[in-house]
Scaffold this motif. Structure first.
Motif, PDB file in Angstrom:
ATOM      1  N   VAL A  15      -6.189   8.609 -12.166  1.00  0.00           N
ATOM      2  CA  VAL A  15      -6.207   9.538 -13.356  1.00  0.00           C
ATOM      3  C   VAL A  15      -7.449  10.805 -13.289  1.00  0.00           C
ATOM      4  O   VAL A  15      -7.073  11.898 -13.577  1.00  0.00           O
ATOM      5  CB  VAL A  15      -6.258   8.808 -14.901  1.00  0.00           C
ATOM      6  N   GLU A  16      -8.720  10.487 -13.090  1.00  0.00           N
ATOM      7  CA  GLU A  16      -9.774  11.408 -12.840  1.00  0.00           C
ATOM      8  C   GLU A  16      -9.014  12.417 -11.804  1.00  0.00           C
ATOM      9  O   GLU A  16      -9.539  13.503 -11.819  1.00  0.00           O
ATOM     10  CB  GLU A  16     -10.960  10.853 -12.481  1.00  0.00           C
ATOM     11  N   LYS A  17      -8.593  12.007 -10.673  1.00  0.00           N
ATOM     12  CA  LYS A  17      -8.050  12.982  -9.663  1.00  0.00           C
ATOM     13  C   LYS A  17      -6.925  13.862 -10.141  1.00  0.00           C
ATOM     14  O   LYS A  17      -7.066  14.857  -9.717  1.00  0.00           O
ATOM     15  CB  LYS A  17      -7.726  12.053  -8.392  1.00  0.00           C
ATOM     16  N   ILE A  18      -6.194  13.331 -10.874  1.00  0.00           N
ATOM     17  CA  ILE A  18      -5.107  14.314 -11.646  1.00  0.00           C
ATOM     18  C   ILE A  18      -5.751  15.313 -12.349  1.00  0.00           C
ATOM     19  O   ILE A  18      -5.246  16.598 -12.300  1.00  0.00           O
ATOM     20  CB  ILE A  18      -4.159  13.319 -12.266  1.00  0.00           C
ATOM     21  N   LYS A  19      -6.580  15.055 -13.200  1.00  0.00           N
ATOM     22  CA  LYS A  19      -7.487  16.176 -13.874  1.00  0.00           C
ATOM     23  C   LYS A  19      -7.878  17.190 -13.217  1.00  0.00           C
ATOM     24  O   LYS A  19      -7.871  18.405 -13.766  1.00  0.00           O
ATOM     25  CB  LYS A  19      -8.370  15.234 -14.625  1.00  0.00           C
ATOM     26  N   THR A  20      -8.446  17.012 -11.949  1.00  0.00           N
ATOM     27  CA  THR A  20      -9.057  18.105 -11.148  1.00  0.00           C
ATOM     28  C   THR A  20      -8.259  18.519 -10.168  1.00  0.00           C
ATOM     29  O   THR A  20      -8.717  19.383  -9.479  1.00  0.00           O
ATOM     30  CB  THR A  20     -10.453  17.666 -10.712  1.00  0.00           C
ATOM     31  N   ASP A  49       0.716  -1.217  -0.191  1.00  0.00           N
ATOM     32  CA  ASP A  49       0.180   0.051   0.026  1.00  0.00           C
ATOM     33  C   ASP A  49       0.860   1.129  -0.009  1.00  0.00           C
ATOM     34  O   ASP A  49       1.783   1.030   0.910  1.00  0.00           O
ATOM     35  CB  ASP A  49      -0.821  -0.080   1.080  1.00  0.00           C
ATOM     36  N   VAL A  50       0.473   2.263  -0.776  1.00  0.00           N
ATOM     37  CA  VAL A  50       1.393   3.333  -1.083  1.00  0.00           C
ATOM     38  C   VAL A  50       0.267   4.635  -0.807  1.00  0.00           C
ATOM     39  O   VAL A  50      -0.708   4.548  -1.497  1.00  0.00           O
ATOM     40  CB  VAL A  50       1.851   3.726  -2.282  1.00  0.00           C
ATOM     41  N   ALA A  51       0.555   5.484  -0.320  1.00  0.00           N
ATOM     42  CA  ALA A  51      -0.316   6.650   0.272  1.00  0.00           C
ATOM     43  C   ALA A  51      -0.280   7.654  -0.925  1.00  0.00           C
ATOM     44  O   ALA A  51       0.916   8.084  -1.246  1.00  0.00           O
ATOM     45  CB  ALA A  51       0.183   7.085   1.545  1.00  0.00           C
ATOM     46  N   PHE A  52      -1.465   8.028  -1.167  1.00  0.00           N
ATOM     47  CA  PHE A  52      -1.656   9.015  -2.260  1.00  0.00           C
ATOM     48  C   PHE A  52      -2.654  10.190  -1.480  1.00  0.00           C
ATOM     49  O   PHE A  52      -3.551   9.799  -0.982  1.00  0.00           O
ATOM     50  CB  PHE A  52      -2.394   8.796  -3.539  1.00  0.00           C
ATOM     51  N   LYS A  53      -2.143  11.360  -1.744  1.00  0.00           N
ATOM     52  CA  LYS A  53      -2.938  12.428  -0.968  1.00  0.00           C
ATOM     53  C   LYS A  53      -3.150  13.513  -2.225  1.00  0.00           C
ATOM     54  O   LYS A  53      -2.295  14.170  -2.478  1.00  0.00           O
ATOM     55  CB  LYS A  53      -2.322  12.984   0.205  1.00  0.00           C
ATOM     56  N   PHE A  54      -4.410  13.945  -2.681  1.00  0.00           N
ATOM     57  CA  PHE A  54      -4.691  14.837  -3.523  1.00  0.00           C
ATOM     58  C   PHE A  54      -5.236  16.162  -2.930  1.00  0.00           C
ATOM     59  O   PHE A  54      -5.906  16.084  -2.241  1.00  0.00           O
ATOM     60  CB  PHE A  54      -5.648  14.498  -4.679  1.00  0.00           C
ATOM     61  N   GLY A  91      -7.497  16.498   0.345  1.00  0.00           N
ATOM     62  CA  GLY A  91      -8.267  15.277   0.282  1.00  0.00           C
ATOM     63  C   GLY A  91      -7.822  14.235   1.436  1.00  0.00           C
ATOM     64  O   GLY A  91      -6.924  14.574   1.962  1.00  0.00           O
ATOM     65  N   ASN A  92      -8.716  13.082   1.605  1.00  0.00           N
ATOM     66  CA  ASN A  92      -8.116  12.019   2.381  1.00  0.00           C
ATOM     67  C   ASN A  92      -7.142  11.201   1.856  1.00  0.00           C
ATOM     68  O   ASN A  92      -7.053  11.374   0.695  1.00  0.00           O
ATOM     69  CB  ASN A  92      -9.290  11.301   2.801  1.00  0.00           C
ATOM     70  N   ILE A  93      -6.481  10.607   2.556  1.00  0.00           N
ATOM     71  CA  ILE A  93      -5.243   9.770   2.374  1.00  0.00           C
ATOM     72  C   ILE A  93      -5.838   8.548   1.351  1.00  0.00           C
ATOM     73  O   ILE A  93      -6.781   7.831   2.095  1.00  0.00           O
ATOM     74  CB  ILE A  93      -4.207   9.418   3.348  1.00  0.00           C
ATOM     75  N   MET A  94      -5.207   8.357   0.509  1.00  0.00           N
ATOM     76  CA  MET A  94      -5.783   6.888  -0.307  1.00  0.00           C
ATOM     77  C   MET A  94      -4.631   6.043  -0.263  1.00  0.00           C
ATOM     78  O   MET A  94      -3.409   6.440  -0.767  1.00  0.00           O
ATOM     79  CB  MET A  94      -5.993   7.438  -1.694  1.00  0.00           C
TER      80      MET A  94
END
Length: 222
Positions: free
Chosen positions: A189-194, A151-156, A159-162
């Motif tokens: 990819v959808e999160k990257i767009k916004t 599991d690798v943490a992504f945070k946009f 927002g919440n940590i994914m």
């Protein structure tokens, strides 16, 4: 046939004889002109093969996202963009492989033998097999399970940590990780767009979780 003196006793010996009939010393065989020519041609062929192999190695382009992902300056040699794009023809499948890559704003210091300026790259790739989202470190080694992944943490933005499940490539290279699920790739990819900002925190050998910050604005879908 020629007669020449023995190298040991000086007794006349035929150049066809293997040993001196007087002292028994073995005589050196004189290399024939034909054999010399054959050996010379063989040496030339080896030299040509070596030179050709060197040129082939220098011109080879490997289908490796880490290699393709190296960011470059734009045509006017001005400041770098936060996204870099690359396309290559897949002659086998008659398709085009498209790649979009962002480089982390910060770097990590992993020490010897990796140095103090390791950057993380985020890549989006589309080819005949579909969509891939991956990360690659230019100098370093991820810690990730071969079977179950990690599991690798992504945070946009804010927002919440994914917690994104990622896996090693088929080659088991320790410097590349791919998002495991197709549905998760589409969401990223959808999160990257916004989004404007993305933080990714992979786990590294002997260093644990290390955070890398990205500017993901102005992404152009591939």
């Amino acid at each position: 046939m020629a007669i020449r003196p023995c190298k040991e006793c000086g007794n006349p010996v035929s150049d066809k004889a293997e040993a001196c009939p007087k002292c028994g010393a073995k005589q050196k065989k004189k290399m024939s002109i034909v054999l010399k020519i054959l050996l010379w041609l063989f040496g030339i062929s080896i030299l040509v093969s070596v030179i050709g192999g060197m040129n082939s190695k220098n011109n080879k382009i490997e289908d490796d996202p880490k290699i393709e992902a190296q960011p470059t300056q734009n045509e006017n040699n001005t400041s770098k963009s936060n996204w870099f794009y690359h396309e290559s023809k897949d002659e086998l499948h008659s398709t085009t492989t498209k790649l979009a890559v962002a480089e982390s704003l910060n770097s990590a210091n992993f020490g010897f033998p990796y140095g103090n300026s390791s950057k993380l790259l985020l890549g989006v790739r589309k080819n005949h097999q579909g969509l891939d989202v991956y990360i690659t470190i230019d100098k370093g080694q991820f810690v990730c399970g071969i079977v179950d992944g990690c599991d690798v943490a992504f945070k946009f933005d804010d927002g919440n940590i994914m917690n994104i499940t990622m896996v090693e490539p088929d080659s088991h290279a320790a410097d590349v990780l791919f998002v495991k699920l197709d549905s998760t790739e589409s969401k990223i990819v959808e999160k990257i767009k916004t989004s404007k900002k993305l933080i990714i925190a992979p786990k590294f050998y002997q260093h644990g979780d290390v955070q890398f910050v990205f500017n993901v604005e102005n992404y152009k879908p591939i």
